[in-house]
Design a protein around this motif. Structure first.
Motif, mmCIF file in Angstrom:
data_model
loop_
_atom_site.group_PDB
_atom_site.id
_atom_site.type_symbol
_atom_site.label_atom_id
_atom_site.label_comp_id
_atom_site.label_asym_id
_atom_site.label_seq_id
_atom_site.Cartn_x
_atom_site.Cartn_y
_atom_site.Cartn_z
ATOM 1 N N UNK A 24 -71.531 -28.927 7.983
ATOM 2 C CA UNK A 24 -72.377 -29.382 7.271
ATOM 3 C C UNK A 24 -72.295 -30.839 6.829
ATOM 4 N N UNK A 25 -73.146 -31.504 6.368
ATOM 5 C CA UNK A 25 -73.442 -32.978 6.331
ATOM 6 C C UNK A 25 -72.237 -33.578 5.335
ATOM 7 N N UNK A 26 -71.901 -32.679 4.255
ATOM 8 C CA UNK A 26 -70.957 -33.039 3.477
ATOM 9 C C UNK A 26 -69.514 -33.177 4.178
ATOM 10 N N UNK A 27 -69.157 -32.044 4.982
ATOM 11 C CA UNK A 27 -67.904 -32.100 5.760
ATOM 12 C C UNK A 27 -67.897 -32.995 6.730
ATOM 13 N N UNK A 28 -69.078 -33.278 7.560
ATOM 14 C CA UNK A 28 -69.071 -34.329 8.366
ATOM 15 C C UNK A 28 -68.923 -35.566 7.938
ATOM 16 N N UNK A 29 -69.508 -35.860 6.695
ATOM 17 C CA UNK A 29 -69.346 -37.418 6.221
ATOM 18 C C UNK A 29 -68.129 -37.541 5.541
ATOM 19 N N UNK A 30 -67.254 -36.536 4.917
ATOM 20 C CA UNK A 30 -65.975 -36.703 4.576
ATOM 21 C C UNK A 30 -64.942 -36.909 5.877
ATOM 22 N N UNK A 85 -65.867 -38.042 8.654
ATOM 23 C CA UNK A 85 -66.025 -39.556 9.230
ATOM 24 C C UNK A 85 -65.535 -40.716 8.491
ATOM 25 N N UNK A 86 -65.546 -40.518 7.099
ATOM 26 C CA UNK A 86 -65.017 -41.537 6.168
ATOM 27 C C UNK A 86 -63.500 -41.830 6.365
ATOM 28 N N UNK A 87 -62.711 -40.420 6.325
ATOM 29 C CA UNK A 87 -61.489 -40.340 6.606
ATOM 30 C C UNK A 87 -60.883 -40.941 7.846
ATOM 31 N N UNK A 88 -61.494 -40.775 8.892
ATOM 32 C CA UNK A 88 -61.336 -41.188 10.454
ATOM 33 C C UNK A 88 -61.645 -42.611 10.408
ATOM 34 N N UNK A 145 -58.872 -48.210 10.546
ATOM 35 C CA UNK A 145 -58.819 -49.411 9.928
ATOM 36 C C UNK A 145 -57.345 -49.969 9.631
ATOM 37 N N UNK A 146 -56.448 -48.862 9.517
ATOM 38 C CA UNK A 146 -55.013 -49.107 9.180
ATOM 39 C C UNK A 146 -54.534 -49.551 10.602
ATOM 40 N N UNK A 147 -54.917 -49.497 11.581
ATOM 41 C CA UNK A 147 -54.477 -50.005 12.780
ATOM 42 C C UNK A 147 -53.383 -48.971 13.520
ATOM 43 N N UNK A 148 -53.068 -47.815 12.866
ATOM 44 C CA UNK A 148 -52.146 -46.843 13.477
ATOM 45 C C UNK A 148 -52.920 -45.595 13.899
ATOM 46 N N UNK A 149 -54.013 -45.991 14.341
ATOM 47 C CA UNK A 149 -54.794 -44.638 14.954
ATOM 48 C C UNK A 149 -54.971 -45.131 16.374
#
Length: 66
Positions: A34-40, A42-45, A50-54
């Protein structure tokens, strides 16, 4: 077409002629999120990137041996 989110088990209704509905019907290994899970996710990824450790590991390409 009724579909169920694989993460939160929310049931949504898709139009039968939509691209996503056709893809889910013809390729049963594809799953619906669902869009809610997909957005969540995406935001976490994006926050992890951005941390640089990924690191995104891609499959090694095999060279042709002639």
């Amino acid at each position: 077409m009724k579909v169920k989110c694989v993460i939160c088990d929310k049931i949504d209704i898709l139009e039968d002629n939509s691209f996503l509905a056709k893809r889910l019907r013809n390729r049963p290994l594809h799953t619906y999120m669902c869009e809610t899970c997909n957005n969540r996710i995406t935001k976490n990824t994006e926050a992890r990137i951005e941390t640089g450790n990924f690191r995104l590991y891609e499959a090694k390409k095999q060279e042709d041996e002639w």
